[in-house]
Design a protein around this motif. Structure first.
Motif, short mmCIF file in Angstrom:
data_model
loop_
_atom_site.label_atom_id
_atom_site.label_comp_id
_atom_site.label_asym_id
_atom_site.label_seq_id
_atom_site.Cartn_x
_atom_site.Cartn_y
_atom_site.Cartn_z
N HIS A 1 -56.79 22.89 32.05
CA HIS A 1 -56.81 21.60 32.76
C HIS A 1 -56.72 21.84 34.27
O HIS A 1 -55.97 22.71 34.73
N ALA A 2 -57.44 21.02 35.01
CA ALA A 2 -57.59 21.25 36.46
C ALA A 2 -56.34 20.83 37.22
O ALA A 2 -55.64 19.89 36.82
N PRO A 3 -56.06 21.49 38.35
CA PRO A 3 -54.96 21.04 39.21
C PRO A 3 -55.32 19.71 39.86
O PRO A 3 -56.50 19.40 40.05
N THR A 4 -54.28 18.97 40.22
CA THR A 4 -54.50 17.69 40.90
C THR A 4 -54.08 17.77 42.37
O THR A 4 -54.09 16.77 43.07
N ALA A 5 -53.68 18.95 42.82
CA ALA A 5 -53.25 19.13 44.22
C ALA A 5 -53.61 20.55 44.65
O ALA A 5 -53.79 21.43 43.79
N PRO A 6 -53.72 20.78 45.97
CA PRO A 6 -54.00 22.15 46.43
C PRO A 6 -52.81 23.07 46.22
O PRO A 6 -51.67 22.61 46.17
N SER A 7 -53.08 24.36 46.11
CA SER A 7 -52.00 25.35 46.11
C SER A 7 -51.74 25.78 47.55
O SER A 7 -52.45 25.36 48.48
N HIS B 1 -46.88 21.50 45.04
CA HIS B 1 -48.10 22.27 44.79
C HIS B 1 -48.08 22.87 43.37
O HIS B 1 -47.01 23.26 42.89
N PRO B 2 -49.24 23.04 42.75
CA PRO B 2 -49.26 23.72 41.46
C PRO B 2 -48.81 25.18 41.59
O PRO B 2 -48.13 25.71 40.71
N MET B 3 -49.21 25.83 42.69
CA MET B 3 -48.80 27.22 42.95
C MET B 3 -48.43 27.38 44.41
O MET B 3 -49.08 26.81 45.29
N VAL B 4 -47.39 28.16 44.67
CA VAL B 4 -47.07 28.59 46.04
C VAL B 4 -46.95 30.11 45.99
O VAL B 4 -46.22 30.66 45.16
N ALA C 1 -45.88 22.85 36.82
CA ALA C 1 -46.86 22.31 35.87
C ALA C 1 -47.03 20.80 35.99
O ALA C 1 -47.81 20.21 35.24
N ALA C 2 -46.32 20.16 36.94
CA ALA C 2 -46.48 18.71 37.10
C ALA C 2 -47.85 18.35 37.67
O ALA C 2 -48.28 17.20 37.56
N HIS C 3 -48.51 19.33 38.31
CA HIS C 3 -49.73 18.99 39.07
C HIS C 3 -51.00 19.43 38.36
O HIS C 3 -51.82 20.17 38.93
N PHE C 4 -51.14 19.03 37.11
CA PHE C 4 -52.38 19.33 36.38
C PHE C 4 -52.82 18.08 35.63
O PHE C 4 -51.99 17.23 35.27
N ASP C 5 -54.11 18.02 35.41
CA ASP C 5 -54.72 16.83 34.84
C ASP C 5 -54.70 16.92 33.31
O ASP C 5 -55.73 17.07 32.67
N PHE C 6 -53.51 16.83 32.71
CA PHE C 6 -53.40 16.94 31.26
C PHE C 6 -53.91 15.65 30.60
O PHE C 6 -53.65 14.56 31.11
N PRO C 7 -54.59 15.77 29.46
CA PRO C 7 -55.11 14.57 28.81
C PRO C 7 -53.99 13.67 28.28
O PRO C 7 -54.16 12.46 28.18
#
Ligand SMILES: Cc1cc2nc3c(=O)[nH]c(=O)nc-3n(C[C@H](O)[C@H](O)[C@H](O)COP(=O)(O)OP(=O)(O)OC[C@H]3O[C@@H](n4cnc5c(N)ncnc54)[C@H](O)[C@@H]3O)c2cc1C
Length: 469
Positions: free
Chosen positions: A96-102, A309-312, A337-343
């Motif tokens: 699933h895609a991130p919803t924010a930049p790293s 951020h999804p990753m720092v 893991a809060a910043h991903f586009d989970f279905p």
């Protein structure tokens, strides 16, 4: 019905380890009608990237921060290659895609890395106009499927310096790559640098939600193809004669004859199993790179507040030197893991903070000394991040959390000193001095989960299915 391990006498291919590289090699070989057996020391598959249960609702991912290669740029690379070769689909191995930049942060200097790769190309070209031409040329090289062998073997920094004249930009590009797979202090080959950079930023990161469905899909497909996996089956010796392996021996004393042995346990670790093979004595290893990591189990809202951020990827100094054994607690990975586009809305999200260090000195301690050392490392990790990234991270005071150390990594993988990226000594061909003994995974150069999957496939294809060397 599954047969008992003690009735097993021989197999075409014996695979050591049910991590991602062992499972993918096994699946690939089983698909061609070969009699394939995976022998795993532990009770679960996944090795470095597995899961475990905690009381209540929690299933912890032991390694997982993010996976890579989410957005393919070529059918011959990354996940399209994995799906096609293993006969699995994006539904079975979802990302699933991130919803924010790293964020990449070196001292006080930051680079936000947009979700889409091409946006990163343009961002760096705009932020560093004097480097724009060199950067675009380097990007084109990093995107290539094939690298000329001499270039592949060149140290990464040397190649980056051919294209870029800005030391800070070079360090900003090196930092996330080394934190994700810097298997030796100082530098790594441009081949591995290219593989990791492309996987992280050109194809981009993604999150599967949990690692368990990925492992379930691989194990089910392997069984459907006729392969067998045995857990609690530690291999203690590899028998060989005249440059060929003949059999493996289990802790129980059981001997299993093998046409080929494919080992995912590491090169130094494999050499130790080879009986009386002086040429294969372990080579001197540089200090192993390992980590201390704390995982917080939070609601999605709490996790989003903990980190935006999804990753720092963070290194505390202005310049990036990679030597975690000599300079522990200088480099950190943080994932959220809060910043991903989970279905579907997840019940809970993991927020992970990790510091890199050498793995030596963590094994063989009595329980009290180990507990003290672990607690000191956990406290230092939190304290240093609170101090060094104020305002960016909000580390919870009282959330459910777990800390792993190099000893944990060693316990669940048996890698020397809890090495997280394998040894500094690699066999990129997958070959060893024994003509039917092959390496897959970290020590063949397959870094990360997707790298491990690709490693298993490539070695099975090139060394066994097509007749090999
Ligand atoms: C803390 C941590 C976080 C990570 N985070 C990420 C991430 O976010 N994303 C990512 O892509 N990658 C991540 N990685 C890296 C990734 O997990 C590894 O690159 C990948 O899983 C390696 O797989 P492998 O099959 O090569 O080896 P391993 O996973 O090490 O598998 C080897 C297997 O062999 C078994 N074994 C060992 N000795 C024996 C023996 N004698 N007999 C039988 N079995 C044996 C072990 O039990 C193990 O199951 C992380 C790793 C760690 C440690």
């Amino acid at each position: 019905m599954k047969r008992a391990l003690d009735t097993l006498e021989e197999a075409d291919d014996v695979i050591l380890g049910a991590g991602f590289s062992g499972l993918s090699a096994a699946l690939r070989l089983a698909q061609f009608g070969r009699k394939v057996v995976v022998l795993e020391k532990h009770t679960l598959p996944g090795g470095l990237n597995s899961y475990y249960y905690r009381p209540g609702k929690y299933v912890y991912d032991s390694g997982l921060h993010v996976l890579t290669n989410r957005c393919p740029v070529s059918r011959r690379w990354g996940m399209p290659f994995v799906y096609r070769q293993l006969g699995l689909s994006a539904e079975q191995l979802p990302l699933h895609a991130p919803t924010a930049p790293s964020l990449v942060r070196l001292g006080d200097c930051s680079l936000e890395t947009p979700v889409e790769g091409e946006a990163l190309l343009e961002k760096i070209a705009a932020d560093y106009p004097a480097q724009s031409d060199g950067w675009r040329a380097l990007w084109a090289l990093l995107r290539q499927d094939q690298l000329e062998p001499a270039l592949a073997a060149t140290p990464a920094r040397e190649v980056l310096e051919r294209y870029l004249g800005d030391a800070q930009l070079i360090d900003l590009l090196r930092l996330p790559v080394f934190l994700y797979g810097g298997y030796s202090a100082g530098d790594i080959s441009f081949l591995i640098f290219r593989n990791i950079f492309r996987s992280l930023f050109i194809e981009g990161v993604g999150h599967p939600g949990s690692i368990k469905p990925w492992l379930d899909s691989l194990v089910s497909a392997l069984k459907a193809a006729g392969g067998e996996v045995f857990y609690r089956a530690p291999v203690v010796a590899i028998e060989h004669q005249d440059g060929a392996v003949q059999a493996v021996r289990l802790e129980s004393g059981q001997r299993i004859r093998a046409g080929n042995v494919v080992s995912s346990i590491g090169w130094a670790e494999t050499r130790r199993l080879l009986e009386s093979a002086p040429d294969d004595a372990p080579t001197a290893q540089t200090a192993c790179i390992s980590a201390v990591e704390t995982t917080f189990c939070l609601s999605r809202e709490e996790a989003a507040q903990a980190c935006p951020h999804p990753m720092v990827f963070f290194h505390a100094d202005e310049r990036f030197d990679w030597d975690p054994a000599a300079h522990p607690f200088q480099s950190y990975s943080i994932s959220c893991a809060a910043h991903f586009d989970f279905p579907e809305e997840p019940e809970y999200c993991f927020f992970k903070i990790a510091a890199y260090l050498g793995g030596e000195g963590w094994l063989g301690l009595d329980e009290d000394t180990y507990s003290e050392k672990k607690e000191a490392a956990r406290a230092r990790l939190e304290a240093e991040l609170r101090e060094k990234l104020p305002g960016l991270l909000h580390i919870p005071d009282d959330a459910v959390n777990e800390t792993m150390t190099p000893r944990t990594v060693h316990r669940y993988t048996s890698h020397v000193d809890g090495a997280i990226y394998g040894g500094a000594d690699k066999s990129f061909s997958g070959e060893t001095r024994h003509r039917n003994l092959f390496l897959v995974g970290n020590d063949q150069g397959g870094i990360g989960v997707v790298g491990a999957l690709i490693s298993g496939i490539v070695v099975a294809n090139l060394k066994i299915l097509t007749g090999g060397r």
